[in-house]
Scaffold this motif. Sequence first.
Motif, short mmCIF file in Angstrom:
data_model
loop_
_atom_site.label_atom_id
_atom_site.label_comp_id
_atom_site.label_asym_id
_atom_site.label_seq_id
_atom_site.Cartn_x
_atom_site.Cartn_y
_atom_site.Cartn_z
N VAL A 65 72.49 75.62 3.45
CA VAL A 65 71.82 74.52 2.76
C VAL A 65 71.01 75.04 1.58
O VAL A 65 71.02 74.46 0.48
N ALA A 66 70.32 76.16 1.78
CA ALA A 66 69.50 76.73 0.70
C ALA A 66 70.38 77.15 -0.49
O ALA A 66 70.03 76.89 -1.65
N SER A 68 73.40 75.99 -1.27
CA SER A 68 74.00 74.82 -1.92
C SER A 68 72.97 74.00 -2.69
O SER A 68 73.33 73.24 -3.58
N SER A 69 71.70 74.18 -2.38
CA SER A 69 70.65 73.44 -3.11
C SER A 69 70.21 74.17 -4.37
O SER A 69 69.34 73.69 -5.09
N ALA A 72 66.44 75.06 -4.22
CA ALA A 72 65.43 74.00 -4.09
C ALA A 72 64.93 73.88 -2.66
O ALA A 72 63.81 73.45 -2.41
N VAL A 73 65.78 74.26 -1.71
CA VAL A 73 65.42 74.22 -0.29
C VAL A 73 65.34 75.65 0.22
O VAL A 73 66.23 76.47 -0.08
#
Length: 137
Positions: A65-66, A68-69, A72-73
């Motif tokens: 998730v980090a 792919s963000s 931002a995450v």
Amino acid sequence: MRLLPAMPLLLVLLALGGCNRPSYETPVKSYQTFHRAVQRGEYKLAYATLSKPTQEALQAQAETVAKSSGGAVKADPLAFFFANVPPPADVTEVTLLSEEGDVAKVGVVSSIGKSQVRMVREPSGWKVDLTESLQQP
């Protein structure tokens, strides 16, 4: 000598205080520790109650998730797992359904129904194992 009458009360309070301590001795006690920690928002304790494979799977998902963000995450598995989690349903009963070697299943009865939770024994004690459910699409 005036302290002697207070001693039984002190012993009762100490015994009751011990009831809420984290325990990984049995699958049932470990699940209760996990549930109580989530209810209280003690996410570090709740995360520590998860099995190593569960923690590793959450770490991998958080990193995905980090990435792919675009940064931002943060790759924080604790925040990833517990973000926007509603308070858990009240549990009325936790029972041992099966135990074979280092794997057990506990039955959980809550205000929303019944479920089974897989537990695994690690060197530090029994842990909640969610690796199978985390692998589902």
